[in-house]
Design an enzyme around this catalytic site. Structure first.
Site, mmCIF file in Angstrom:
data_model
loop_
_atom_site.group_PDB
_atom_site.id
_atom_site.type_symbol
_atom_site.label_atom_id
_atom_site.label_comp_id
_atom_site.label_asym_id
_atom_site.label_seq_id
_atom_site.Cartn_x
_atom_site.Cartn_y
_atom_site.Cartn_z
ATOM 1 C CE1 TYR A 1 36.700 41.147 43.888
ATOM 2 C CE2 TYR A 1 35.583 43.273 43.781
ATOM 3 C CZ TYR A 1 36.535 42.391 43.296
ATOM 4 O OH TYR A 1 37.320 42.745 42.215
ATOM 5 C CG LEU B 1 47.783 52.901 45.344
ATOM 6 C CD1 LEU B 1 47.160 53.556 46.563
ATOM 7 C CD2 LEU B 1 48.920 53.763 44.793
#
Length: 373
Positions: free
Chosen positions: A101, A249
């Site tokens: 990341y 989500l």
């Protein structure tokens, strides 16, 4: 098609239920951090793994990737650090990052944020890529490379141990037994405490678990991505391995915050490359948001809260890690843990969403090939 105003739910928060609303978790003052952390313990806990390989964590964790990678903008560092620390105050104990990341920037933010409370949290990171000139350059889980990058992660995280270390993607060039054995050695050395895999298939999970018992599998799982129900969740249940859904989500789609007009920064967002987030797919998949609203509105829940509560209802050892860069969304996500489906509600809602055909694959090309190995 209107975009849902996720912040608006705060004004009507009382409809979520008096028990959690009254909890000090939600009213804790930033000026009283010790009191806030005591109150934060009210957020329910769950257990990943079994026996000596188990980890007790908060029922929802925090995925930190979007604070520096793949989500169009990067918040100011101080903002991300403050949000992570607020999550601790609110009872979150599970924090997820990875060397990939950034690359190699997210761990630094997470490490700085959690350093004051390091002993009170579960810190997870991942290995498995070559990183060259600031870019991911293929997979690499060779034992020597794993040992090297774990030392680098420890330095960036400002810690001397990693609570849960995942192989980010299965490397077909390195037998999984060698990977598991390397992590087993790192555990013996005290640098790592628990082992996990990400996006591994059932056979790989079994082979790895036989060498070094796994604590968790982290793979994409949401109302939009339910493939894990076919096999790996069953294997996790059989072997006593926890399951940590990333993108619970569906990269913000299930929040109702994205639609066919959403614009992304292609230089720092992977969604423009994914079929499921193209304008036509967003429009076609909006029926899922309508279904979430139909269930959530009369119960005072946002689409995101319904989606997260549904995941929590699947198994007691499933711990989603929704990511966010905004405090309002963090609180919204955590409030989802207060809602419990009745058996009838869960059955009827699951039947309704199961009838929806999702348009667009979640990954294509190399990214697709790196999953389910």
């Amino acid at each position: 098609m209107p975009t849902q105003d996720r912040r608006g739910f705060l004004k009507a928060g009382a409809t979520l239920g008096t028990t959690l609303i009254a909890s000090p978790v939600l009213s804790a003052s930033p000026s009283s951090q010790s009191d806030a952390r005591t109150a934060g313990a009210r957020l329910k806990h769950r257990t990943l793994g079994t026996g000596k390989n188990s980890l007790e964590v908060s029922s929802l964790g925090l995925g930190c990737m979007g604070m520096s990678y793949h989500r169009s903008f990067i918040p100011e560092r101080r903002v991300s650090i403050a949000l992570i620390r607020k999550a601790v105050d609110m009872g979150v104990t599970l924090f997820d990052t990875a060397e990939a990341y950034g690359p190699q920037t997210n761990e630094g933010v997470v490490g700085e944020a959690l350093q004051p409370v390091r002993k009170d949290v579960v810190l997870c990171t991942k290995f498995g890529f070559n990183i060259q000139n600031g870019r991911l350059a293929g997979l690499n889980s060779k034992p020597s490379h794993v040992r090297e990058v774990v030392d680098q992660s420890l330095a960036r995280l400002k810690t001397d141990y990693i609570d849960l270390l995942y192989q980010h993607r299965v490397d077909p060039e390195v037998p999984i037994e060698d990977v598991a054995g390397t992590v087993k050695d790192l555990i013996a050395q005290g640098k790592v405490r628990h082992f996990g895999l990400s996006e591994a298939n059932a056979q790989t999970i079994r082979r790895a678990h036989a060498v070094q018992p796994m604590t968790a599998l982290q793979s994409e799982y949401s109302l939009m991505t339910r493939q894990p129900e076919n096999d790996v969740i069953k294997v996790c249940e059989e072997l006593g391995i926890g399951f940590v859904p990333y993108s619970p989500l569906s990269r913000a789609f299930l929040s109702g915050f994205l639609n066919q007009n959403t614009k992304y920064n292609a230089s720092n967002d992977n969604r423009p490359t994914l079929p499921r987030y193209q304008a036509d797919a967003n429009k076609a998949n909006w029926v899922m948001i309508d279904t979430l609203l139909e269930f959530g509105n009369p119960r005072g829940l946002t689409p995101a809260q319904v989606a997260l509560a549904w995941l929590l209802a699947q198994k007691p050892w499933i711990v989603p890690i929704p990511g966010t860069t905004k405090l309002a969304h963090l609180q919204e996500n955590l409030w989802s843990a207060a809602f419990e489906f009745t058996a009838k509600e869960l059955r009827e809602f699951t039947e309704a969403v199961s009838k929806i055909t999702i348009v667009g694959e979640r990954y294509t090309g190399t990214q697709a090939l790196q999953t389910n190995r």
